[in-house]
Design a protein around this motif. Structure first.
Motif, PDB file in Angstrom:
ATOM      1  N   THR A   1       0.940  -1.182  -0.057  1.00  0.00           N
ATOM      2  CA  THR A   1      -0.189  -0.077   0.029  1.00  0.00           C
ATOM      3  C   THR A   1       0.863   1.217   0.167  1.00  0.00           C
ATOM      4  OG1 THR A   1      -0.153  -0.112   2.480  1.00  0.00           O
ATOM      5  CG2 THR A   1      -1.984  -1.180   1.194  1.00  0.00           C
ATOM      6  N   ASP A   2       2.024   1.165   0.404  1.00  0.00           N
ATOM      7  CA  ASP A   2       3.169   2.247   0.187  1.00  0.00           C
ATOM      8  C   ASP A   2       3.081   3.018  -1.155  1.00  0.00           C
ATOM      9  OD1 ASP A   2       5.113   4.090   1.306  1.00  0.00           O
ATOM     10  OD2 ASP A   2       6.409   2.913   0.232  1.00  0.00           O
ATOM     11  N   VAL A   3       2.752   2.056  -2.264  1.00  0.00           N
ATOM     12  CA  VAL A   3       2.848   2.738  -3.533  1.00  0.00           C
ATOM     13  C   VAL A   3       1.784   3.718  -3.763  1.00  0.00           C
ATOM     14  CG1 VAL A   3       1.217   0.998  -4.800  1.00  0.00           C
ATOM     15  CG2 VAL A   3       3.085   2.081  -5.911  1.00  0.00           C
ATOM     16  N   CYS A   4       0.696   3.849  -3.038  1.00  0.00           N
ATOM     17  CA  CYS A   4      -0.452   4.752  -3.010  1.00  0.00           C
ATOM     18  C   CYS A   4       0.155   6.210  -2.645  1.00  0.00           C
ATOM     19  CB  CYS A   4      -1.680   4.453  -2.065  1.00  0.00           C
ATOM     20  SG  CYS A   4      -2.418   2.920  -2.531  1.00  0.00           S
ATOM     21  N   SER A   5       0.815   6.211  -1.632  1.00  0.00           N
ATOM     22  CA  SER A   5       1.175   7.454  -1.048  1.00  0.00           C
ATOM     23  C   SER A   5       2.274   8.025  -1.947  1.00  0.00           C
ATOM     24  CB  SER A   5       1.531   7.305   0.323  1.00  0.00           C
ATOM     25  OG  SER A   5       2.556   6.398   0.491  1.00  0.00           O
ATOM     26  N   PHE A   6       3.159   6.913  -2.415  1.00  0.00           N
ATOM     27  CA  PHE A   6       4.239   7.179  -3.232  1.00  0.00           C
ATOM     28  C   PHE A   6       3.680   7.959  -4.612  1.00  0.00           C
ATOM     29  CE2 PHE A   6       7.505   5.805  -6.594  1.00  0.00           C
ATOM     30  CZ  PHE A   6       8.583   6.724  -6.200  1.00  0.00           C
ATOM     31  N   THR A   7       2.719   7.584  -4.994  1.00  0.00           N
ATOM     32  CA  THR A   7       2.286   8.092  -6.711  1.00  0.00           C
ATOM     33  C   THR A   7       1.618   9.386  -6.190  1.00  0.00           C
ATOM     34  OG1 THR A   7       0.338   6.719  -6.144  1.00  0.00           O
ATOM     35  CG2 THR A   7       1.897   6.073  -7.589  1.00  0.00           C
ATOM     36  N   LEU A   8       0.814   9.652  -4.845  1.00  0.00           N
ATOM     37  CA  LEU A   8       0.482  11.017  -4.903  1.00  0.00           C
ATOM     38  C   LEU A   8       1.613  12.061  -4.517  1.00  0.00           C
ATOM     39  CD1 LEU A   8      -2.535  10.276  -2.307  1.00  0.00           C
ATOM     40  CD2 LEU A   8      -2.591  10.989  -4.586  1.00  0.00           C
ATOM     41  N   LYS A   9       2.681  11.512  -4.041  1.00  0.00           N
ATOM     42  CA  LYS A   9       3.920  12.374  -3.876  1.00  0.00           C
ATOM     43  C   LYS A   9       4.437  12.957  -5.347  1.00  0.00           C
ATOM     44  CE  LYS A   9       8.066  12.918  -1.395  1.00  0.00           C
ATOM     45  NZ  LYS A   9       9.131  12.450  -0.239  1.00  0.00           N
ATOM     46  N   LEU A  10       4.593  11.780  -5.983  1.00  0.00           N
ATOM     47  CA  LEU A  10       5.119  12.056  -7.528  1.00  0.00           C
ATOM     48  C   LEU A  10       4.127  13.041  -7.977  1.00  0.00           C
ATOM     49  CD1 LEU A  10       6.318   8.561  -8.482  1.00  0.00           C
ATOM     50  CD2 LEU A  10       7.574  10.674  -7.713  1.00  0.00           C
ATOM     51  N   LEU A  11       2.868  12.881  -7.919  1.00  0.00           N
ATOM     52  CA  LEU A  11       1.863  13.775  -8.806  1.00  0.00           C
ATOM     53  C   LEU A  11       1.739  15.277  -8.071  1.00  0.00           C
ATOM     54  CD1 LEU A  11      -0.691  13.472 -10.743  1.00  0.00           C
ATOM     55  CD2 LEU A  11      -2.082  13.274  -8.964  1.00  0.00           C
ATOM     56  N   GLU A  12       2.521  15.564  -7.251  1.00  0.00           N
ATOM     57  CA  GLU A  12       2.599  16.796  -6.860  1.00  0.00           C
ATOM     58  C   GLU A  12       3.684  17.682  -7.680  1.00  0.00           C
ATOM     59  OE1 GLU A  12       3.580  16.771  -2.585  1.00  0.00           O
ATOM     60  OE2 GLU A  12       1.550  16.187  -2.112  1.00  0.00           O
TER      61      GLU A  12
ATOM     62  N   CYS B   1      -0.300  10.294 -12.410  1.00  0.00           N
ATOM     63  CA  CYS B   1       0.490   9.544 -11.795  1.00  0.00           C
ATOM     64  C   CYS B   1      -0.581   8.428 -10.928  1.00  0.00           C
ATOM     65  CB  CYS B   1       1.752  10.019 -10.937  1.00  0.00           C
ATOM     66  SG  CYS B   1       2.741   8.732 -10.139  1.00  0.00           S
ATOM     67  N   HIS B   2      -0.529   7.144 -10.992  1.00  0.00           N
ATOM     68  CA  HIS B   2      -1.292   6.515 -10.116  1.00  0.00           C
ATOM     69  C   HIS B   2      -0.860   5.032 -10.171  1.00  0.00           C
ATOM     70  CE1 HIS B   2      -3.357   4.583 -13.356  1.00  0.00           C
ATOM     71  NE2 HIS B   2      -3.708   5.510 -14.070  1.00  0.00           N
ATOM     72  N   PRO B   3      -1.218   4.118  -9.209  1.00  0.00           N
ATOM     73  CA  PRO B   3      -0.835   2.792  -9.229  1.00  0.00           C
ATOM     74  C   PRO B   3      -1.721   2.014 -10.082  1.00  0.00           C
ATOM     75  CG  PRO B   3      -1.489   3.493  -7.044  1.00  0.00           C
ATOM     76  CD  PRO B   3      -1.698   4.636  -7.964  1.00  0.00           C
ATOM     77  N   GLU B   4      -1.221   1.000 -10.527  1.00  0.00           N
ATOM     78  CA  GLU B   4      -2.130   0.124 -11.380  1.00  0.00           C
ATOM     79  C   GLU B   4      -2.897  -0.608 -10.407  1.00  0.00           C
ATOM     80  OE1 GLU B   4      -1.642  -3.077 -14.995  1.00  0.00           O
ATOM     81  OE2 GLU B   4      -0.390  -3.371 -13.272  1.00  0.00           O
ATOM     82  N   MET B   5      -4.251  -0.326 -10.539  1.00  0.00           N
ATOM     83  CA  MET B   5      -5.485  -0.602  -9.483  1.00  0.00           C
ATOM     84  C   MET B   5      -6.151  -1.535 -10.429  1.00  0.00           C
ATOM     85  SD  MET B   5      -4.277   0.786  -6.790  1.00  0.00           S
ATOM     86  CE  MET B   5      -5.591   0.964  -5.470  1.00  0.00           C
ATOM     87  N   LEU B   6      -6.668  -2.715  -9.789  1.00  0.00           N
ATOM     88  CA  LEU B   6      -7.344  -3.613 -10.580  1.00  0.00           C
ATOM     89  C   LEU B   6      -8.693  -3.936  -9.873  1.00  0.00           C
ATOM     90  CD1 LEU B   6      -4.537  -6.397 -11.546  1.00  0.00           C
ATOM     91  CD2 LEU B   6      -5.223  -4.314 -12.520  1.00  0.00           C
ATOM     92  N   ARG B   7      -9.847  -3.749 -10.804  1.00  0.00           N
ATOM     93  CA  ARG B   7     -11.059  -4.245 -10.118  1.00  0.00           C
ATOM     94  C   ARG B   7     -11.949  -5.212 -10.968  1.00  0.00           C
ATOM     95  NH1 ARG B   7     -13.889   0.973  -7.222  1.00  0.00           N
ATOM     96  NH2 ARG B   7     -12.343   2.321  -6.923  1.00  0.00           N
ATOM     97  N   GLN B   8     -12.813  -6.035 -10.200  1.00  0.00           N
ATOM     98  CA  GLN B   8     -13.393  -6.992 -11.049  1.00  0.00           C
ATOM     99  C   GLN B   8     -14.458  -6.213 -11.782  1.00  0.00           C
ATOM    100  OE1 GLN B   8     -12.743 -10.330 -10.162  1.00  0.00           O
ATOM    101  NE2 GLN B   8     -13.507 -10.459 -12.392  1.00  0.00           N
ATOM    102  N   GLY B   9     -14.289  -6.701 -13.346  1.00  0.00           N
ATOM    103  CA  GLY B   9     -15.432  -5.826 -14.194  1.00  0.00           C
ATOM    104  C   GLY B   9     -16.617  -6.861 -14.621  1.00  0.00           C
ATOM    105  N   GLN B  10     -17.482  -6.097 -15.256  1.00  0.00           N
ATOM    106  CA  GLN B  10     -18.611  -6.951 -15.491  1.00  0.00           C
ATOM    107  C   GLN B  10     -18.832  -6.807 -17.034  1.00  0.00           C
ATOM    108  OE1 GLN B  10     -21.598  -6.216 -12.396  1.00  0.00           O
ATOM    109  NE2 GLN B  10     -23.071  -6.281 -13.980  1.00  0.00           N
ATOM    110  N   ARG B  11     -19.491  -8.092 -17.635  1.00  0.00           N
ATOM    111  CA  ARG B  11     -19.699  -8.240 -19.099  1.00  0.00           C
ATOM    112  C   ARG B  11     -21.194  -7.546 -18.897  1.00  0.00           C
ATOM    113  NH1 ARG B  11     -15.035  -8.324 -21.400  1.00  0.00           N
ATOM    114  NH2 ARG B  11     -13.683  -9.451 -20.195  1.00  0.00           N
TER     115      ARG B  11
END
Length: 541
Positions: free
Chosen positions: A151-162, A169-179
């Protein structure tokens, strides 16, 4: 609570929390996770758990354990297994408790003003390793950092976005999709008498359009779970164009299904462009099909790669009958109805690349099914993207299908099946069954398990409406290939029949611009669409 931003500095962030009863397990590269978990120690950790998510391409499983469990003890048991690389927490959406997986990949786009050399120097200074330089946006990369995991990648990407030199800048986040499916009877193509001996006149007037053109020379890319490209309705020289499989592990098998569950793409492709030689015609039967297999969760970098592939390999039209998980169409209390679903910056940029650079700069026409949750399409980052055409569903009584999403972003609707009305007191205008679906292609050959001769009459939802609308666009481009994306979009609005019912209420009413929240600009009329395209050609000629 972890903060994530899928856009740029001006985009609102959203927050995720650690689940109290979900565990994510990942194996070492090349190791089979199922085999790794077939031992007594693994059984102690997850034997009483429920599998809720499987990302096969990355060898990740998510388990839901009983509420009273000690997560730390179960994780420790799993981490001790020799073939397990990771056993850890899972982030969830606080509203719906849906799992959101994070990977070690970070999407990063620098401002356009930087030179390639400046980008490389900055990445090196930040300790970032390039995993892919994406081709659909300038100065954009998927990268990783060896010291930022979990989860440290979340705060790291927010810092880079500044940083002033970073656009996205964002982590690759995966969610279940739906057909987006719910379930010679091709009533959606013409006025006809179906099996029930009832005459139906609620079509998109496609048969009449075929007298003017059938999509010759046009390529429709369908991004979906798999495609039976050996089906008799997809045979012939030039019918299949640039097929691709974006599932890394099974790429060599091409877009074909690996089991009988992967049948959604075959049905969707059939609605768009089945030959009509044997048992079902698509809206544009002479158009070519570009079958693009994508079974990864939403937000994966392969999702963006699919749009780029389509645009770069000659697709004129892109049809997507999938999207975020939805609320139950008949349950107004389902929390998913109010959930905002942001679009990953990588996918957004790839969509914009296809919409502006495709077709030699005229732009690919991109369609998404609006959704089947009976909820606002405006909360769906995919369907509501301004360069996307969101397609709703209407039924065999020329009314909105009960499940079909609605809102400002809805552009038009196309005939599809329906669900029984949730109110038992509701009486339809006629005795016509409300659950009639669309006749289209189904799995054939070794995968045919239904005894229906490789066809189905049960395909429905905006999964069916979306490729139907894509087929109408193919008919238009077939007679007038000079049309750009914006021209096609406007002509689709201009060709619509203004359908509806007095019981629809305010959401069903059309405003001064001819738009309704329930129907968009109305039900597509393919014959009128093709005539308008021809008129535009004559006027420019």
């Amino acid at each position: 609570m972890e903060e994530v931003n899928f856009g740029n500095k001006q985009t609102r962030s959203f927050f995720l929390e650690k689940s109290k009863n979900l565990i994510a397990v990942r194996s070492h590269s090349g190791k089979d996770l199922a085999s790794a978990l077939c031992c007594e120690q693994a059984h102690k950790a997850i034997g009483d758990s429920q599998l809720v998510m499987h990302v096969a391409d990355a060898d990740v499983l998510v388990f839901k354990v009983p509420q009273a469990s000690c997560l730390s003890q179960r994780k420790a048991l799993l981490r001790a297994l020799p073939d397990v690389r990771f056993a850890g927490s899972v982030l969830v959406d606080p509203l719906t408790q849906d799992a959101v997986l994070y990977t070690e990949n970070i999407f990063l786009k620098f401002i356009d003003q930087l030179t390639p050399t400046e980008c490389e120097i900055t990445l090196k200074e930040l300790g970032l390793t390039i995993k892919q330089q994406v081709p659909y946006a300038a100065n954009a990369f998927f990268v990783s950092h060896r010291d930022h995991r979990g989860t440290d990648v979340c705060s790291f990407t927010l810092k880079l976005l500044e940083r002033n030199d970073v656009d996205y800048c964002h982590p690759e986040m995966l969610r279940q999709g739906q057909r987006r499916a719910i379930h010679a009877n091709q009533w959606h193509l013409k006025k006809t008498t179906v099996t029930y001996q009832v005459q139906i006149d609620a079509s998109a007037n496609v048969e009449a359009a075929h007298d003017l053109g059938q999509g010759e020379g046009i390529v429709i890319a369908v991004i979906d779970d798999a495609f039976d490209i050996d089906h008799p309705e997809f045979t012939g020289s030039g019918k299949i164009v640039a097929p691709q499989n974006f599932d890394r592990r099974n790429a060599k098998q091409g877009p074909r299904p690996k089991n009988t569950f992967e049948r959604h793409g075959t049905a969707a492709a059939g609605v768009a462009c089945a030959n009509g030689h044997v048992g079902a015609s698509g809206v544009a039967p002479r158009a070519s099909l570009m079958p693009l297999k994508l079974t990864k969760p939403l937000g994966a970098r392969a999702e963006a790669d699919a749009f780029f592939w389509a645009a770069d390999n000659g697709a004129d039209i892109i049809s997507c009958s999938w999207g975020p998980a939805e609320g139950h169409w008949a349950d107004p209390t389902d929390p998913r109805h109010t959930q905002d679903f942001p679009l990953a910056a990588s996918t957004r940029l790839a969509i914009e690349y296809a919409a502006t650079k495709g077709r030699d700069g005229k732009g690919c026409i991109i369609f998404f099914g609006a959704g089947n949750g009976n909820e606002s399409v405006d909360k769906d980052g995919y369907s509501s993207h301004p360069m996307v055409i969101a397609v709703g569903a209407c039924n065999d009584q020329s009314r909105r299908s009960a499940y079909s999403d609605f809102g400002n972003a809805l552009w038009c609707c196309f005939p599809s099946g329906d669900q029984p009305h949730p109110d038992p007191k509701f009486k339809p205008a006629t005795s016509i069954p409300q659950t009639r679906g669309i006749r289209t292609t189904d799995l054939s050959g070794k995968f045919s398990d239904t005894g229906n001769g490789a066809y189905t009459e049960l395909f429905s939802g905006t999964s069916s409406a979306c490729p139907g609308a894509a087929g109408v666009a193919a008919l238009m481009l077939g007679v007038n290939p000079t049309l750009n994306r914006e021209a096609v979009r406007q002509l689709l609005a201009d060709c619509c029949d203004k359908i509806g019912h007095v019981d629809d209420g305010p959401l069903g009413q059309y405003d001064l611009n001819g738009h309704s929240h329930y129907y968009g600009h109305g039900r597509l009329n393919a014959h009128r669409a093709v005539r308008l395209a021809l008129q535009r050609l004559e006027a420019e000629g």
